[in-house]
Design an enzyme around this catalytic site. Sequence first.
Site, PDB file in Angstrom:
ATOM      1  N   ARG A 195      -4.914  10.264  -6.811  1.00  0.00           N
ATOM      2  CA  ARG A 195      -4.346   9.618  -5.611  1.00  0.00           C
ATOM      3  C   ARG A 195      -4.829   8.170  -5.481  1.00  0.00           C
ATOM      4  O   ARG A 195      -5.160   7.705  -4.395  1.00  0.00           O
ATOM      5  CB  ARG A 195      -4.719  10.432  -4.357  1.00  0.00           C
ATOM      6  CG  ARG A 195      -4.078  11.809  -4.396  1.00  0.00           C
ATOM      7  CD  ARG A 195      -4.223  12.532  -3.114  1.00  0.00           C
ATOM      8  NE  ARG A 195      -5.593  12.856  -2.819  1.00  0.00           N
ATOM      9  CZ  ARG A 195      -6.054  13.125  -1.608  1.00  0.00           C
ATOM     10  NH1 ARG A 195      -5.248  13.050  -0.587  1.00  0.00           N
ATOM     11  NH2 ARG A 195      -7.311  13.464  -1.428  1.00  0.00           N
ATOM     12  N   GLN A 236       1.466   3.224   5.064  1.00  0.00           N
ATOM     13  CA  GLN A 236      -0.007   3.095   5.051  1.00  0.00           C
ATOM     14  C   GLN A 236      -0.556   2.128   4.031  1.00  0.00           C
ATOM     15  O   GLN A 236      -1.676   1.660   4.177  1.00  0.00           O
ATOM     16  CB  GLN A 236      -0.627   4.452   4.663  1.00  0.00           C
ATOM     17  CG  GLN A 236      -0.832   5.400   5.778  1.00  0.00           C
ATOM     18  CD  GLN A 236      -1.728   6.568   5.345  1.00  0.00           C
ATOM     19  OE1 GLN A 236      -2.932   6.429   5.300  1.00  0.00           O
ATOM     20  NE2 GLN A 236      -1.131   7.696   5.054  1.00  0.00           N
ATOM     21  N   HIS A 274      -0.967   5.661  -6.247  1.00  0.00           N
ATOM     22  CA  HIS A 274       0.038   5.637  -5.162  1.00  0.00           C
ATOM     23  C   HIS A 274      -0.331   4.647  -4.047  1.00  0.00           C
ATOM     24  O   HIS A 274       0.491   4.371  -3.184  1.00  0.00           O
ATOM     25  CB  HIS A 274       0.316   7.051  -4.614  1.00  0.00           C
ATOM     26  CG  HIS A 274      -0.764   7.640  -3.768  1.00  0.00           C
ATOM     27  ND1 HIS A 274      -0.644   8.908  -3.218  1.00  0.00           N
ATOM     28  CD2 HIS A 274      -1.984   7.182  -3.358  1.00  0.00           C
ATOM     29  CE1 HIS A 274      -1.732   9.172  -2.501  1.00  0.00           C
ATOM     30  NE2 HIS A 274      -2.557   8.152  -2.585  1.00  0.00           N
ATOM     31  N   ASP A 275      -1.554   4.123  -4.093  1.00  0.00           N
ATOM     32  CA  ASP A 275      -1.955   3.126  -3.081  1.00  0.00           C
ATOM     33  C   ASP A 275      -1.487   1.715  -3.428  1.00  0.00           C
ATOM     34  O   ASP A 275      -1.580   0.815  -2.591  1.00  0.00           O
ATOM     35  CB  ASP A 275      -3.497   3.069  -2.978  1.00  0.00           C
ATOM     36  CG  ASP A 275      -4.100   4.342  -2.391  1.00  0.00           C
ATOM     37  OD1 ASP A 275      -3.386   5.051  -1.663  1.00  0.00           O
ATOM     38  OD2 ASP A 275      -5.284   4.615  -2.679  1.00  0.00           O
ATOM     39  N   GLY A 320     -18.876   0.079  -6.912  1.00  0.00           N
ATOM     40  CA  GLY A 320     -18.246  -1.086  -7.516  1.00  0.00           C
ATOM     41  C   GLY A 320     -16.775  -1.177  -7.118  1.00  0.00           C
ATOM     42  O   GLY A 320     -16.240  -0.285  -6.449  1.00  0.00           O
ATOM     43  N   ASP A 321     -16.166  -2.277  -7.559  1.00  0.00           N
ATOM     44  CA  ASP A 321     -14.756  -2.523  -7.254  1.00  0.00           C
ATOM     45  C   ASP A 321     -13.992  -2.391  -8.570  1.00  0.00           C
ATOM     46  O   ASP A 321     -14.267  -3.136  -9.523  1.00  0.00           O
ATOM     47  CB  ASP A 321     -14.645  -3.950  -6.687  1.00  0.00           C
ATOM     48  CG  ASP A 321     -13.213  -4.321  -6.333  1.00  0.00           C
ATOM     49  OD1 ASP A 321     -12.278  -3.805  -6.977  1.00  0.00           O
ATOM     50  OD2 ASP A 321     -13.031  -5.145  -5.421  1.00  0.00           O
TER      51      ASP A 321
HETATM   52  N1  SAM Z   1      -9.630  10.072  -5.466  1.00  0.00           N
HETATM   53  C1  SAM Z   1      -9.912  10.553  -4.140  1.00  0.00           C
HETATM   54  C2  SAM Z   1      -9.086  11.773  -3.831  1.00  0.00           C
HETATM   55  O1  SAM Z   1      -8.150  12.098  -4.569  1.00  0.00           O
HETATM   56  O2  SAM Z   1      -9.412  12.452  -2.832  1.00  0.00           O
HETATM   57  C3  SAM Z   1      -9.680   9.482  -3.072  1.00  0.00           C
HETATM   58  C4  SAM Z   1      -8.317   8.903  -3.008  1.00  0.00           C
HETATM   59  S1  SAM Z   1      -8.173   7.657  -1.752  1.00  0.00           S
HETATM   60  C5  SAM Z   1      -6.438   7.647  -1.466  1.00  0.00           C
HETATM   61  C6  SAM Z   1      -8.423   6.134  -2.634  1.00  0.00           C
HETATM   62  C7  SAM Z   1      -9.867   5.898  -3.037  1.00  0.00           C
HETATM   63  O3  SAM Z   1      -9.930   4.673  -3.789  1.00  0.00           O
HETATM   64  C8  SAM Z   1     -10.807   5.735  -1.877  1.00  0.00           C
HETATM   65  O4  SAM Z   1     -11.938   6.536  -2.054  1.00  0.00           O
HETATM   66  C9  SAM Z   1     -11.152   4.252  -1.901  1.00  0.00           C
HETATM   67  O5  SAM Z   1     -12.421   3.967  -1.360  1.00  0.00           O
HETATM   68  C10 SAM Z   1     -11.077   3.951  -3.369  1.00  0.00           C
HETATM   69  N2  SAM Z   1     -10.863   2.517  -3.639  1.00  0.00           N
HETATM   70  C11 SAM Z   1      -9.962   1.698  -3.059  1.00  0.00           C
HETATM   71  N3  SAM Z   1     -10.041   0.450  -3.569  1.00  0.00           N
HETATM   72  C12 SAM Z   1     -11.039   0.492  -4.487  1.00  0.00           C
HETATM   73  C13 SAM Z   1     -11.597  -0.487  -5.356  1.00  0.00           C
HETATM   74  N4  SAM Z   1     -11.139  -1.740  -5.347  1.00  0.00           N
HETATM   75  N5  SAM Z   1     -12.601  -0.104  -6.182  1.00  0.00           N
HETATM   76  C14 SAM Z   1     -13.073   1.176  -6.175  1.00  0.00           C
HETATM   77  N6  SAM Z   1     -12.563   2.146  -5.382  1.00  0.00           N
HETATM   78  C15 SAM Z   1     -11.566   1.812  -4.540  1.00  0.00           C
END
Ligand code: SAM
Length: 343
Positions: free
Chosen positions: A252, A303, A255-256, A235-236
Amino acid sequence: NGPQKDDLQRIIELMDGFKASKALFTASRLGVFDLLQSRPELDAAQVAQEIKASVKGTQCLLDACVSLGLLRSRESSCQKRVYMNAALAQGFLLSDAPHSLGGYIQHCDQTVWPLFTHLECAVRDGTHQHEKAFGKKANDLFQDTLYNNQDIKLRFMSAMHSIAKVTGRAVATAFDLSRFKTACDLGGCTGALAHELTKAHPEMRVTVFDLPTVVEMSGRFSPQHSENRVSFLAGDFFEDELPKADLYILARILHDWPDEKVHVLLRRIADSCTSGSAVLIAETMLDGRKPHAALQSLNMLVQTEGMERRERQFADLLCQHGFGDVQVVHTGNFLDALIAFKM
Ligand code: SAM
């Protein structure tokens, strides 16, 4: 009066930083550490033959790795210099080491490195540099850059997996989580942290919630004896209903994203929480002392749409969504851990 020797040394070390990174990335990519693990005590010509590279280039690379403490060398009985892995390489650089950082190293080399060559633009514009580095417009950071190519997606997942395996236990055990029976790891990617949580908390069930394209590949990263208390849901997290849980984990993730999107996500989590539920955040927190955290923030700048934050900033963001009693543990590992309770 000449410059202070220590100051000069420090500046030169800083200027050499990128050369050291690239030597590590290149040796890893060429398979030098795996080769010297299965066949220690090879000389430069033998290594060159195995990795299909020039003897001159291989010699320079091996000597650089020795100087960085990644390899050791000695003079053999036939007066040839032979090479073997140092403990650091055995711990982190072999592709099958339990704490292998191989996936993350590849991501740094092939994604982060090209992005960092545009750091000046990123600083001027305050935006990520995917378009300049890779010619890709990124409306959605994940879907448009990392996940629209299967190899890049697997490389990214493998990078996340390797860091989560190295940091997972420290995060999973930072607080007493015994009261939480259900957890949801939002953006939990390959499930590496979820598995650490179930190992550390025998009563806990964890749902990993991530984008469909990630969940469909997550089976590739399951541990051999897969834990049936970990499940995956596609899901999103900005759009779809979040699974109900006592504890929401954001490792993590924040921080995105910029503050506006963090507010959207925290609002959605708060709406799913009941009193006594909590949010556990794992991030590298800025504290003005740790270069790693500040450099990681530059990493986020080039990034993503986000940045690293200070403890105080997390507390302020959380407070606006009804979370309090904030506690922080600096784990001494890559990631710090913060827990906040729904009031
Ligand atoms: N939590 C993991 C870790 O610490 O190793 C992954 C961190 S990674 C920087 C960000 C994660 O958020 C990715 O797995 C990505 O697919 C997920 N993600 C990004 N946008 C998302 C969304 N809209 N809904 C669900 N997951 C999302």
